[in-house]
Design an enzyme around this catalytic site. Structure first.
Site, mmCIF file in Angstrom:
data_model
loop_
_atom_site.group_PDB
_atom_site.id
_atom_site.type_symbol
_atom_site.label_atom_id
_atom_site.label_comp_id
_atom_site.label_asym_id
_atom_site.label_seq_id
_atom_site.Cartn_x
_atom_site.Cartn_y
_atom_site.Cartn_z
ATOM 1 N N ARG A 48 46.049 57.771 45.586
ATOM 2 C CA ARG A 48 46.165 56.465 44.917
ATOM 3 C C ARG A 48 46.999 55.519 45.784
ATOM 4 O O ARG A 48 46.754 54.328 45.832
ATOM 5 C CB ARG A 48 46.775 56.613 43.516
ATOM 6 C CG ARG A 48 46.996 55.271 42.839
ATOM 7 C CD ARG A 48 47.108 55.295 41.319
ATOM 8 N NE ARG A 48 47.662 56.500 40.753
ATOM 9 C CZ ARG A 48 48.961 56.826 40.752
ATOM 10 N NH1 ARG A 48 49.861 56.013 41.284
ATOM 11 N NH2 ARG A 48 49.363 57.957 40.216
ATOM 12 N N ASP A 172 40.014 32.166 45.822
ATOM 13 C CA ASP A 172 38.887 33.087 45.689
ATOM 14 C C ASP A 172 37.847 32.655 46.725
ATOM 15 O O ASP A 172 37.208 31.617 46.579
ATOM 16 C CB ASP A 172 38.320 33.022 44.260
ATOM 17 C CG ASP A 172 37.167 33.999 44.041
ATOM 18 O OD1 ASP A 172 36.538 34.421 45.032
ATOM 19 O OD2 ASP A 172 36.886 34.323 42.871
ATOM 20 N N LYS A 197 30.174 41.338 46.897
ATOM 21 C CA LYS A 197 29.192 40.323 47.260
ATOM 22 C C LYS A 197 28.922 40.365 48.769
ATOM 23 O O LYS A 197 28.404 41.341 49.245
ATOM 24 C CB LYS A 197 29.685 38.954 46.771
ATOM 25 C CG LYS A 197 30.279 38.978 45.337
ATOM 26 C CD LYS A 197 29.261 39.297 44.268
ATOM 27 C CE LYS A 197 29.872 39.614 42.905
ATOM 28 N NZ LYS A 197 30.769 38.603 42.351
HETATM 29 C C1 LIG Z 1 31.758 38.540 41.366
HETATM 30 C C2 LIG Z 1 32.877 37.610 41.500
HETATM 31 C C3 LIG Z 1 34.176 37.979 41.112
HETATM 32 C C4 LIG Z 1 34.501 39.306 40.456
HETATM 33 O O1 LIG Z 1 34.305 40.381 41.315
HETATM 34 P P1 LIG Z 1 33.828 41.844 40.820
HETATM 35 O O2 LIG Z 1 33.707 42.583 42.105
HETATM 36 O O3 LIG Z 1 32.534 41.659 40.092
HETATM 37 O O4 LIG Z 1 34.889 42.372 39.925
HETATM 38 C C5 LIG Z 1 35.196 37.055 41.312
HETATM 39 N N1 LIG Z 1 34.947 35.844 41.848
HETATM 40 C C6 LIG Z 1 33.713 35.462 42.222
HETATM 41 C C7 LIG Z 1 33.515 34.102 42.821
HETATM 42 C C8 LIG Z 1 32.632 36.323 42.054
HETATM 43 O O5 LIG Z 1 31.415 35.921 42.416
#
Ligand SMILES: *Cc1c(COP(=O)(O)O)cnc(C)c1O
Length: 381
Positions: A48, A172, A197
Site C-alpha cells: 500500500r 484537472d 482517459k
Molecule cells: C473521468 C474524469 C474524472 C474522474 O476520473 P475516474 O478515473 O473516472 O475516477 C475526473 N475529471 C475528468 C475531467 C474526467 O474526465
C-alpha cells in the site's frame, strides 16, 4: 539533457529491472517485501505504501508534467479525494461551475458533509475567482478544457491569483493530457489526471494521478495516499506505463482527427453550435493557443433540431462511435452528458451553465477520419 516530449513518453521512469535487466518494468504482484533484519529493507515494506511498478509509473507521470513528484491513485476521483483531504472543516474551495460531474458529486455530496465549503464560479473570467476568495479559501480547483463544454480557463492568470492570496491551485488536466498542456509550468501547485482517459489510452484501466513540485506538499499527499489506501494495483500501473509510451503519437492523431471532425460538423447544415477550442472565433481560442500544444480530440455539439429525441436518435445511430461514458481511448465514443456522464448534476444547474439536454459529446479516436465522418454523416443524415 532536457529531452523532448516524444522521447520522455517512451523513456520516463523506465530503468531496466535491476535483477534481470528486463526492459519493461515488471508487474510486482506482491503485497509485502522480505526484510533482512527488522527495519532493514530495500525501500519497500508493504505494497500500500510502495510498489516498484507504481514507483516507475509515478516517475513517468512527474516527467511528463515537468514536475518533481508523481502519485498514482486507484481512480481519478481518488486522486481528487486526496487533494480535498489536505483541507480541514471550515476551509473553502473555489471550483469551476462547469466540470466533470463526478468531481461535482464528490464535492457536494461527500465533502460538503464534512464541513468543507465549495463555491462554484465561471472560471473562464478569472476575475470571478478573485472576487470569490475569502480568508477561508484554501484551494482553487479548475478544469481546462472543461468536460463537456470545452471552456478554457487561463491557468497562468489563475495561478497568479492563487499566489497573491497564498492558496493552492489544482488543475484537472485530464482533457488535455500532459502532452498538450502542463499546468505546473504555468504556476499551478497540483496537476490532477484521470489516467483512465488519455494516459491509459486504451479503455482498459481505471486510474488517477497527481503531480506536484513542492516536497512538503508531496509528503502530505503521500501520507494521505498510504493512510487512506486508494492505491492502484501493479497490473494497472503497468497498463498506464504502457499507454504512456504511445501518448505522443496518439495525441497527435487525436488532434488531427478532432480538428477535421470539428470543421466538418461546423459545415454541416444539420448541426448547430460546435464546442471546440480550436475555432478562431471560440471564446477560449487565444488562451488555448497560448497554453496548449494542440486542441485534442474532444468535441461537443448540438443539432439544429435541438429536441432531445433527435439527439437520442443520433446517439443510437452511430456504429464506429460507440455509445459509452469515458473518453481518451483509441476508439471513438459518443456520449449524452445530460443522461450519462453529467446526470449527477441537477438539471437546473446544468442548464444554467449552458449544458443542454440535447448536447452530444464526442471522444474522437485515432481511426481513419474518413470512416469516422462517414459514420457521423449516416447518423446525423
Ligand atoms: C473521468 C474524469 C474524472 C474522474 O476520473 P475516474 O478515473 O473516472 O475516477 C475526473 N475529471 C475528468 C475531467 C474526467 O474526465
Amino acid at each position: 539533457m532536457q529531452l523532448h516530449k516524444n522521447t520522455i513518453c517512451i523513456h520516463a521512469g523506465m530503468e531496466p529491472d535491476p535483477t534481470t535487466g528486463a526492459i519493461m518494468t515488471p508487474i510486482y504482484q506482491t503485497s509485502t517485501y522480505v526484510q533482512a533484519a527488522p527495519a532493514t529493507h530495500k525501500g519497500y515494506e508493504y505494497a500500500r505504501s510502495q510498489n516498484p511498478t507504481r514507483t516507475a509509473l509515478e516517475a513517468a507521470l512527474a516527467a511528463l508534467e515537468h514536475g518533481q513528484y508523481g502519485l498514482a491513485f486507484s481512480s481519478g476521483v481518488a486522486a481528487t479525494d486526496a487533494v480535498i483531504k489536505l483541507l480541514s472543516p471550515g476551509d473553502e474551495v473555489i471550483a469551476a461551475n462547469d466540470m466533470y460531474g463526478g468531481t461535482y458529486r464528490l464535492f457536494t455530496k461527500v465533502f460538503a458533509k464534512f464541513g468543507i465549503q465549495f463555491t462554484y464560479v465561471d472560471t473562464t473570467d478569472v476575475q470571478n475567482i478573485a472576487n470569490a476568495i475569502t480568508a477561508k479559501t484554501k484551494l482553487l480547483w479548475i478544469e481546462t478544457p472543461t468536460n463537456p463544454l470545452m471552456n478554457i480557463t487561463d491557468i497562468a492568470a489563475v495561478a497568479s491569483i492563487a499566489k497573491q492570496h497564498g492558496v493552492l491551485l489544482c488543475v484537472d488536466n485530464t482533457f488535455a493530457s500532459p502532452y498538450l498542456q502542463n499546468p505546473l509550468t504555468l504556476g499551478a501547485d497540483i496537476v490532477m489526471h484521470s489516467a483512465t482517459k488519455y494516459l491509459g489510452g486504451h479503455s482498459d484501466v481505471i486510474q488517477g494521478a497527481l503531480v506536484v513540485n513542492d516536497a512538503a506538499l508531496r509528503e502530505q499527499l503521500y501520507f494521505i495516499q498510504k493512510s487512506c489506501g486508494a492505491v492502484p494495483g501493479p497490473q494497472d500501473c503497468f497498463l498506464v506505463l504502457r499507454g504512456i509510451k504511445t501518448l505522443h503519437v496518439r495525441m497527435q492523431r487525436h488532434c488531427e482527427n478532432g480538428a477535421t471532425i470539428a470543421h466538418w460538423l461546423r459545415n454541416n447544415p444539420k448541426v448547430g453550435k460546435v464546442y471546440w477550442p480550436g475555432f478562431e472565433d471560440n471564446a477560449g481560442y487565444t488562451t488555448a493557443k497560448k497554453q496548449m500544444h494542440g486542441f485534442g480530440g474532444m468535441i461537443s455539439f448540438e443539432l439544429k433540431n435541438d429536441s432531445v429525441e433527435e439527439a437520442k436518435r443520433v446517439l443510437s445511430s452511430t456504429h464506429l462511435f460507440s455509445l459509452a461514458e469515458s473518453l481518451g481511448g483509441v476508439e471513438s465514443l459518443i456520449n449524452h452528458p445530460a443522461t450519462m456522464t453529467h446526470a449527477s448534476i441537477p438539471r437546473e444547474e446544468r442548464l444554467k451553465n449552458g449544458l443542454s439536454d440535447a448536447l452530444i459529446r464526442l471522444s474522437v479516436g485515432i481511426e481513419d477520419v474518413n470512416d469516422l465522418i462517414a459514420d457521423l454523416e449516416k447518423a446525423i443524415g
